[in-house]
Design a protein around this motif. Structure first.
Motif, short mmCIF file in Angstrom:
data_model
loop_
_atom_site.label_atom_id
_atom_site.label_comp_id
_atom_site.label_asym_id
_atom_site.label_seq_id
_atom_site.Cartn_x
_atom_site.Cartn_y
_atom_site.Cartn_z
N LEU A 390 0.85 -1.30 0.22
CA LEU A 390 0.18 0.40 -0.19
C LEU A 390 1.14 1.19 0.45
CD1 LEU A 390 -3.05 -1.04 2.37
CD2 LEU A 390 -3.10 -0.86 0.36
N ARG A 392 3.91 1.15 -1.26
CA ARG A 392 4.66 1.56 -2.49
C ARG A 392 3.30 2.07 -3.44
NH1 ARG A 392 6.80 -3.03 -1.02
NH2 ARG A 392 5.26 -4.44 -2.20
N GLU A 393 2.74 1.38 -3.93
CA GLU A 393 1.42 1.16 -4.15
C GLU A 393 0.43 2.51 -4.75
OE1 GLU A 393 1.99 -0.13 -7.65
OE2 GLU A 393 3.58 -0.82 -6.78
N LEU A 394 -0.29 2.55 -3.82
CA LEU A 394 -1.65 3.35 -3.21
C LEU A 394 -1.26 4.23 -1.30
CD1 LEU A 394 -4.00 0.39 -3.69
CD2 LEU A 394 -3.99 2.07 -5.57
N VAL A 466 -2.58 -5.17 -4.58
CA VAL A 466 -2.16 -3.37 -4.38
C VAL A 466 -1.89 -3.53 -5.92
CG1 VAL A 466 -1.15 -2.00 -3.39
CG2 VAL A 466 -2.12 -4.10 -2.52
N GLN A 467 -1.72 -4.16 -7.16
CA GLN A 467 -0.83 -3.26 -8.56
C GLN A 467 -2.08 -3.33 -9.02
OE1 GLN A 467 2.24 -5.99 -9.40
NE2 GLN A 467 3.99 -5.23 -7.73
N ARG A 470 -3.90 -0.66 -8.54
CA ARG A 470 -2.84 0.64 -8.41
C ARG A 470 -3.53 0.93 -10.36
NH1 ARG A 470 -2.17 5.82 -8.04
NH2 ARG A 470 0.47 6.25 -9.28
N ALA A 471 -3.65 -0.13 -11.11
CA ALA A 471 -3.87 -0.02 -12.78
C ALA A 471 -4.86 0.36 -12.78
CB ALA A 471 -3.08 -1.67 -12.81
N LEU A 473 -7.36 1.54 -11.38
CA LEU A 473 -7.63 2.88 -10.71
C LEU A 473 -7.64 4.05 -11.79
CD1 LEU A 473 -7.34 3.31 -7.41
CD2 LEU A 473 -9.74 2.67 -8.22
N ALA A 477 -6.93 7.16 -9.00
CA ALA A 477 -5.90 6.37 -7.80
C ALA A 477 -6.14 7.45 -6.75
CB ALA A 477 -5.00 6.17 -7.87
#
Length: 482
Positions: A390, A392-394, A466-467, A470-471, A473, A477
């Protein structure tokens, strides 16, 4: 042990080939199917049983398996529109609403499609359930002397004694009722303690299943905010005074969804406030067996520190084992035990004895403490993996507290947007999350989502989830506040 996917695949293959056989025609023998599909006899047996349950084949012991006659067409459905009037025609004097909102519960119980990663589950994934230990316990339990006799209404004495020792303090076996899981125990407690129309104090946010129980019982849930140290005593006292409530339901250990633990300095204060209000504290100790291996020593139960019969304690084996091992306990002291027993008997008579015997076998086996240690390490690792992904990505999902027990992260949406839209976008990306709104019984102070790390196959799926979000959204995001 057979693979569920193998059973489903074999059933699909056999189903697609049924047209090769005339009605009443005999299918190949089980041995022939084992050799043809290179699967185990158990897999063949279960696949054929599935087809039989669907009415596609008929099994004749000693003779074989035959294609069944097609089902006759069902009669056309009648007109059920009259039910809309009957179900909604509440009298002016009705206290209990006839409609039940189970949306918050269904969001956590509904199984997503296989392609969706479930970050909304409240149960352990099969990969970390004690399946072998449970199977062995069930085999021993069902073979125990009298296993199929009617059990005592309160539960098996040995199982009640085990729960009493786990709860601690002055709680004895006579104070314990065995229940069909924690949800059943909470339902019994609220029905016994609060009449229809009464206010019930609840933590805010709290478990949606509790809010559903309260509303289905005709009661009015009243929120009492929690912070990093659990429920705020000054607000609890004010809520008792303002509402005249006689029940407060809380999760002092690893509160769902926030993960908060009631601080040592607040525990006695909560009991004192409830006692002064002439009220009960229903302690939902749902996650004691889900402590992480970095949690340190756990505080005692509130029930163990209660000297005046204020606490009605709820706990369950389900969360640490399987959603199908629905065995739990209600514990209380004083005349309230008779009220709890009466409500439970009217609702369900008793918990099936084979299930109680299996639970007793499970918690008494050497595999039980080993399983709890495995779960403690695995949940801590999954928590850290999800939290790192989370960050790192969101980064717009902020987790203010890493819980030391339980199975979820409570993330605030700090970059704007609403939780329902976020959950819908995540589902389109192949990830199921729980929006935060159902966890509040009044207006939420901000947008939150709950992310469970227990119901996936392994930590790798958490990173992938999570990835995916992210992709999915993209530009939508949530971004971190400036």
């Amino acid at each position: 042990m057979y693979e569920r996917s193998s059973v489903a695949e074999l059933a699909d293959s056999l189903r697609s080939e049924l047209n090769r056989y005339s009605v009443g025609g005999k299918l190949p023998s089980s041995r022939a199917l084992v050799e043809r599909y290179r699967v185990s006899p158990v897999t063949v047996s279960r696949a054929l049983a599935q087809l039989a349950a669907e009415g596609l084949v008929v099994t004749r012991p000693g003779a074989g398996v035959y294609r069944a006659a097609p089902r006759t067409a069902l009669p056309s459905a009648g007109d059920t529109s009259w039910q809309e009037v009957a179900l909604s025609a509440e009298g002016a004097g009705d206290v209990v609403p006839r409609s039940v909102d189970a949306s918050g519960v269904l969001a956590c119980l509904a199984a997503p499609p296989p392609s969706v990663i479930a970050l909304n589950s409240g149960y352990l994934h099969a990969s970390i359930q004690p399946e072998r230990a449970m199977a062995a316990a069930l085999a021993r339990g069902r073979a125990a002397p009298g296993a199929w006799d009617r059990p005592p209404m309160e539960g098996l004495p040995e199982l009640r004694d085990w729960f009493a020792r786990e709860i601690g303090g002055a709680v004895g076996a006579a104070d314990v009722l065995v229940t069909a899981g924690g949800q059943s125990a909470l339902t019994t407690a609220l029905r016994a303690l609060a009449p229809p129309g009464a206010p019930i104090l609840v933590e805010s946010p709290t478990y949606p299943g509790l809010l559903a129980i309260a509303r289905a019982s005709g009661c009015r849930p009243v929120p009492v905010p929690v912070d990093a140290d659990g429920v705020r005593p000054e607000l609890l006292a004010a809520a008792f005074e303002a509402t005249g409530a006689r029940v407060f339901v809380c999760q002092p250990l690893f509160q769902n969804p926030t993960g908060a633990v009631l601080a040592a300095g607040r525990r006695a204060e909560v009991l004192r406030i409830a006692r002064a209000a002439g009220a009960f504290v229903v302690e939902d100790d749902y996650a004691r067996a889900l402590a992480h291996d970095d949690s340190g020593p756990l505080p005692a139960t509130l029930a163990a520190e209660d000297h005046d019969g204020v606490v009605v304690h709820v706990r369950s084996l389900t969360k640490a084992t399987s959603p199908s091992l629905r065995v739990g306990a209600l514990a209380a002291r004083g005349p309230v035990v008779d009220r709890l027993r009466a409500v439970q008997v009217v609702d369900s008579f008793f918990v099936p004895r084979p299930l109680q015997e299996a639970a007793l076998e499970l918690v008494g086996a050497p595999a039980w403490p080993r399983h709890l240690r495995t779960v403690a390490a695995e949940l801590r690792h999954r928590r850290d993996v999800l939290a790192g992904a989370l960050r790192r990505e969101l980064p717009g999902l902020t987790v203010h507290r890493l819980p030391s027990g339980g199975y979820q992260l409570w993330a605030r949406m700090t970059g704007g947007g609403d939780d329902a839209s976020f959950a819908a976008a995540a589902l389109r990306a192949g990830v199921a999350v729980a929006p935060g709104r159902p966890y509040f019984c009044a207006e939420p102070p901000a947008a939150y989502v709950r992310l469970s790390f227990a119901g996936v196959f392994g930590p790798g799926e958490l990173v992938e989830a999570v990835q995916r979000v992210r992709a999915g959204l993209g530009e939508e995001a949530p971004a971190r506040d400036a």
